[in-house]
Design an enzyme around this catalytic site. Structure first.
Site, PDB file in Angstrom:
ATOM      1  N   HIS A   6      15.904 -37.145  -9.794  1.00 13.65           N
ATOM      2  CA  HIS A   6      15.348 -37.699  -8.558  1.00 13.65           C
ATOM      3  C   HIS A   6      13.849 -37.438  -8.438  1.00 13.65           C
ATOM      4  CE1 HIS A   6      19.257 -38.915  -7.095  1.00 13.65           C
ATOM      5  NE2 HIS A   6      19.724 -37.717  -7.446  1.00 13.65           N
TER       6      HIS A   6
ATOM      7  N   ARG B 257       3.645  -0.362  -4.952  1.00 10.53           N
ATOM      8  CA  ARG B 257       3.415  -0.877  -3.602  1.00 10.53           C
ATOM      9  C   ARG B 257       2.073  -1.594  -3.477  1.00 10.53           C
ATOM     10  NH1 ARG B 257       6.794   1.516   0.052  1.00 10.53           N
ATOM     11  NH2 ARG B 257       5.403   0.952   1.738  1.00 10.53           N
TER      12      ARG B 257
ATOM     13  N   TRP C  82      -2.970  -2.627  -1.671  1.00  7.08           N
ATOM     14  CA  TRP C  82      -2.683  -4.048  -1.889  1.00  7.08           C
ATOM     15  C   TRP C  82      -3.470  -4.750  -0.790  1.00  7.08           C
ATOM     16  CZ3 TRP C  82      -0.444  -8.168   0.794  1.00  7.08           C
ATOM     17  CH2 TRP C  82      -0.094  -9.273   0.013  1.00  7.08           C
TER      18      TRP C  82
ATOM     19  N   CYS D 297       0.835  -1.182   0.000  1.00  6.03           N
ATOM     20  CA  CYS D 297       0.000   0.000   0.000  1.00  6.03           C
ATOM     21  C   CYS D 297       0.884   1.251   0.000  1.00  6.03           C
ATOM     22  CB  CYS D 297      -0.960   0.092   1.183  1.00  6.03           C
ATOM     23  SG  CYS D 297      -2.104  -1.275   1.278  1.00  6.03           S
TER      24      CYS D 297
ATOM     25  N   GLU E  88      15.880 -17.980 -10.324  1.00  4.23           N
ATOM     26  CA  GLU E  88      15.510 -16.597 -10.647  1.00  4.23           C
ATOM     27  C   GLU E  88      14.770 -16.535 -11.998  1.00  4.23           C
ATOM     28  OE1 GLU E  88      15.221 -13.989  -9.082  1.00  4.23           O
ATOM     29  OE2 GLU E  88      15.343 -12.342 -10.502  1.00  4.23           O
TER      30      GLU E  88
ATOM     31  N   ASN F  78      -1.291   2.130   5.740  1.00  3.57           N
ATOM     32  CA  ASN F  78      -0.410   1.087   5.209  1.00  3.57           C
ATOM     33  C   ASN F  78       0.019   0.224   6.396  1.00  3.57           C
ATOM     34  OD1 ASN F  78       3.069   1.254   4.101  1.00  3.57           O
ATOM     35  ND2 ASN F  78       1.650  -0.410   3.970  1.00  3.57           N
ATOM     36  N   GLY F  79      -0.128  -1.117   6.257  1.00  4.35           N
ATOM     37  CA  GLY F  79       0.244  -2.006   7.369  1.00  4.35           C
ATOM     38  C   GLY F  79      -0.959  -2.817   7.816  1.00  4.35           C
TER      39      GLY F  79
ATOM     40  N   LYS G  83      10.934 -15.118 -12.399  1.00  3.83           N
ATOM     41  CA  LYS G  83      10.544 -14.050 -13.337  1.00  3.83           C
ATOM     42  C   LYS G  83       9.355 -14.492 -14.181  1.00  3.83           C
ATOM     43  CE  LYS G  83      12.158 -11.522 -11.754  1.00  3.83           C
ATOM     44  NZ  LYS G  83      13.054 -11.210 -10.701  1.00  3.83           N
TER      45      LYS G  83
ATOM     46  N   GLU H  37       6.121 -14.710 -12.017  1.00  3.81           N
ATOM     47  CA  GLU H  37       5.515 -13.502 -11.459  1.00  3.81           C
ATOM     48  C   GLU H  37       4.995 -12.534 -12.516  1.00  3.81           C
ATOM     49  OE1 GLU H  37       7.943 -10.943  -8.996  1.00  3.81           O
ATOM     50  OE2 GLU H  37       9.707 -11.319 -10.205  1.00  3.81           O
TER      51      GLU H  37
ATOM     52  N   LYS I 188       5.531  -4.356  -4.984  1.00  8.34           N
ATOM     53  CA  LYS I 188       6.988  -4.251  -5.052  1.00  8.34           C
ATOM     54  C   LYS I 188       7.621  -4.387  -3.673  1.00  8.34           C
ATOM     55  CE  LYS I 188      10.869  -3.245  -7.175  1.00  8.34           C
ATOM     56  NZ  LYS I 188      11.449  -4.326  -7.981  1.00  8.34           N
TER      57      LYS I 188
HETATM   58  C1  AGP Z   1      11.351  -9.959  -7.339  1.00 10.01           C
HETATM   59  O1  AGP Z   1      11.136 -10.044  -8.707  1.00 10.01           O
HETATM   60  C2  AGP Z   1      10.177 -10.123  -6.543  1.00 10.01           C
HETATM   61  N1  AGP Z   1       9.135  -9.248  -6.927  1.00 10.01           N
HETATM   62  C3  AGP Z   1      10.315 -10.352  -5.061  1.00 10.01           C
HETATM   63  O2  AGP Z   1      10.626 -11.699  -4.929  1.00 10.01           O
HETATM   64  C4  AGP Z   1      11.345  -9.523  -4.240  1.00 10.01           C
HETATM   65  O3  AGP Z   1      12.641  -9.842  -4.643  1.00 10.01           O
HETATM   66  C5  AGP Z   1      11.146  -9.815  -2.737  1.00 10.01           C
HETATM   67  O4  AGP Z   1       9.868  -9.392  -2.360  1.00 10.01           O
HETATM   68  C6  AGP Z   1      12.206  -9.174  -1.878  1.00 10.01           C
HETATM   69  O5  AGP Z   1      12.174  -7.776  -1.971  1.00 10.01           O
HETATM   70  P1  AGP Z   1      13.355  -6.888  -1.411  1.00 10.01           P
HETATM   71  O6  AGP Z   1      14.586  -7.218  -2.190  1.00 10.01           O
HETATM   72  O7  AGP Z   1      12.899  -5.487  -1.632  1.00 10.01           O
HETATM   73  O8  AGP Z   1      13.523  -7.219   0.038  1.00 10.01           O
END
Ligand code: AGP
Length: 631
Positions: free
Chosen positions: A526, A27, A74, A2, A503, A100-101, A507, A510, A626
């Site tokens: 395995h 956010r 969010w 948020c 990674e 927010n929170g 990507k 997400e 984010k």
């Molecule tokens: C990355 O593509 C993601 N959106 C997510 O996994 C992110 O890396 C994770 O939330 C950690 O965020 P930070 O590096 O700001 O702590």
């Protein structure tokens, strides 16, 4: 999660706040709203769905007024409907709140308020805040006392939060509260003077006034604010058109410390790119060059002051989440190989709920792009409570993690707005390599020949990154055309390319909503190999490293079962090309430890290209945010 914004000044609050929300939508972006104070009334505009819905509503029904608060959501408690959108207003229509929170004791407070006759309008935890403040402001010992009502309400709230409040009878005034979630105050220009025409409003003004802003993050203060003050946990701020007053929750006045904002408004726009993600992928050569510039002088490694004697460290614990956790896995390889120390890589949300052992020579490194991830912050606090020193490896150097760490290693990647982390990841990996060199040097384990080799290899990286991005694009597009409708994708890598596999899979999941998993390739036989079919693309990360031959065996196993192979490897590697349906060409790093920085690049672009073909919003993928500031 948020985003919060607030504005007091000569411009129309609604238009300033919509731009601020645009900068905060990373956010959270499932609904948005704002409240503007005008002629003794609070006016609301709220809309479910993306921010453009609110922007359209406001252009159809603009709001008069120069003081307002706004929110992009969010959802945690309650679906992203209009009724659950912030701002929330109390029953008497006296106060409006954006938050927010999470208010952890909201159910208890809701029942108590309902028993007293309050009828709630939403399912959110947030609504207890305005209802509580509204009651305290209307009657009892804090009647008519805004600050007193706020302090009494805060005393009843459990959890971690930041919120902003408008009182209907207090024009040009926004109150802001911080306990655990970030909140910043921006100071803009002064305007107007006794008896002069105000250049903006074109009205005669009686006294000089100041443009003041509030936000969860710096980009939302731009371009209006030139200075910023970070609220600390446990502080209340009162913004007026004359400046700001600060107090602790206990009521002790605090002097506001403002710093000049160095970020520019251009840094937070897409420029000529279609998306922030595309821009941020393309920025990687410049980002890595900037980081190297700050850490290398001629042929020497510059060792930033981290406030810790690194030669005494014998045990490192990396704390991180998501992409940052993948970078941490590479950090372990670097530290083990270069500095020969024992390293653990811990997922922050797991570490914080264990009772980790604190030995004398342990160092915790909290890795976080945003510097605000709630679990990583909680892990940091747990470590510090056990007297373990913490280094924050962060992109946002003004973040809470940076401020609460003993030492900070900045990534210098510039604002990363796209939800998918790209440039921050490669910057994290390079920063961890440089950190491992620093530790090795402090321990006397880095010969000058090894240091020179490392520096020369690192210096060559930006150019190799630029070349890899250019040369991989065509093959990536062709593979995306064929596999964008695949139901699932598997990523395999060994050694330093195992984190690349994880990674690459993250990507694709997400931003393109394709089920994807990464495995250490040796584990494939395995169990997961049962997934292989002619419909399954298997991405094999196969640079010329010490695991190359083993990876070729994995490719053979997939091919023998009629799987579809996308490989990531050298353009000149004919053997690999012959085994693959598609090859994403990459450059070869001079130092093998740095190769994963090159190997991930075509996979970032692949996820992007698949997402485009599936009509996904790459900057704002569904269900995500984010900055994950809730548990
Ligand atoms: C990355 O593509 C993601 N959106 C997510 O996994 C992110 O890396 C994770 O939330 C950690 O965020 P930070 O590096 O700001 O702590």
């Amino acid at each position: 999660m948020c985003g919060i914004a607030g504005y007091i000044g000569p411009k129309g609050a609604d238009s300033v706040l919509v731009v601020a929300l645009e900068r905060l939508k990373y956010r959270g972006y499932d609904s948005a709203g704002l409240a503007v104070l005008n002629d003794g009334e609070i006016h609301l505009r709220r809309a479910a769905g993306k921010l453009k819905n609110l922007a359209e509503l406001i252009s159809a029904q603009p709001l008069e007024g120069h003081c307002g608060i706004a929110h992009t959501r969010w959802a945690t408690h309650g679906a992203p409907t209009e009724a659950n959108c912030h701002p929330h207003v109390d029953q008497g229509g006296t106060v409006a709140v954006v938050h927010n929170g999470i208010i952890e004791n909201h159910e208890h407070l809701r029942r108590e308020l309902q028993a007293g006759g309050v009828v709630f309008q939403s399912e959110t935890d947030t609504e207890v805040i305005p209802q509580l403040i509204g009651q305290l402001y209307a009657a009892g010992p804090t009647k008519g006392d805004a600050l007193g009502s706020l302090r009494a309400a805060i005393a009843r709230l459990d959890g971690s939060f930041a919120f902003a409040v408008l009182f209907v009878d207090l024009p040009n005034r926004i109150f802001a509260v911080r306990k655990g979630s970030p909140l910043l105050i921006g100071m803009g220009k002064t305007y107007g003077a006794d008896g002069q025409i105000d250049p903006v409003t074109e009205r005669v003004t009686k006294h000089r006034r100041r443009e003041m802003l509030l936000a969860s993050d710096v980009p939302a203060l731009l371009p209006h604010a030139t200075k910023v003050c970070y609220l600390d946990d446990g502080q209340i701020a009162e913004l007026t058109d004359q400046g700001v007053n600060l107090w602790t929750f206990g009521g002790v006045p605090v002097e506001a410390q403002f710093k000049v904002i160095e970020m520019t408004a251009e840094a937070v726009t897409k420029g000529s790119f279609d998306s922030f993600m595309a821009k941020e992928i393309a920025e990687q050569p410049a980002v890595l060059a900037r980081l190297l510039e700050s850490r290398l002088r001629g042929g020497d490694l510059v060792e930033p002051e981290v406030g810790i004697d690194l030669k005494t460290v014998s045990h490192v614990v990396f704390l991180a989440a998501g992409t940052s956790w993948h970078a941490a896995m590479l950090g372990k390889r670097f530290l083990e190989q270069l500095a020969r120390i024992h390293v653990e890589v811990d997922i922050s949300s797991e570490y914080r709920y264990r009772n980790p052992v604190a030995s004398g020579n342990t160092l915790v490194v909290a890795i976080s792009q945003s510097g605000e991830t709630a679990d990583t912050l909680a892990g940091l606090r747990l470590a510090r409570a056990k007297f373990i020193p913490v280094i924050g490896l962060v992109n946002v150097v003004t973040s809470t993690i940076a401020r609460e760490s003993n030492g900070v290693l900045p990534l210098l990647a510039g604002p990363e707005i796209g939800v998918a982390s790209t440039k921050a990841y490669t910057a994290q990996v390079l920063a961890l390599y440089l950190f491992a060199l620093q530790v090795a040097k402090a321990k006397g384990l880095l010969s000058s020949a090894a240091e020179q080799h490392a520096i020369v290899s690192a210096r060559g990286l930006p150019e190799l990154v630029a070349r890899t991005l250019r040369q991989a694009e065509e093959a990536v597009g062709e593979a995306a055309d064929i596999f964008s409708s695949a139901q699932a994708t598997v990523f395999l890598g060994r050694g330093g390319e195992h984190p690349t596999a994880l990674e690459g899979a993250l990507k694709l999941k997400e931003i393109a909503y394709v089920h994807a998993v990464g495995y250490p390739a040796g584990e494939f036989k395995h169990g997961p190999i049962a997934l292989v079919s002619p419909h399954l693309p298997v991405v094999c990360i196969c640079p010329h490293d010490q695991m190359y031959e083993k990876m070729l065996s994995n490719l053979q196993e997939v091919r023998a079962r009629a799987g579809r192979i996308i490989s990531v490897g050298l353009a000149s590697d004919q053997a690999l090309r012959d085994l693959s349906d598609h090859l994403f060409p990459i450059e070869s790093a001079t130092e093998e430890l740095l190769q994963p920085i090159l190997s991930i690049l075509p996979l970032q672009r692949y996820a992007y290209q698949v997402a485009m073909r599936r009509d996904c919003d790459v900057d704002q993928p569904r269900n995500l945010a984010k900055s994950v500031t809730v548990e």
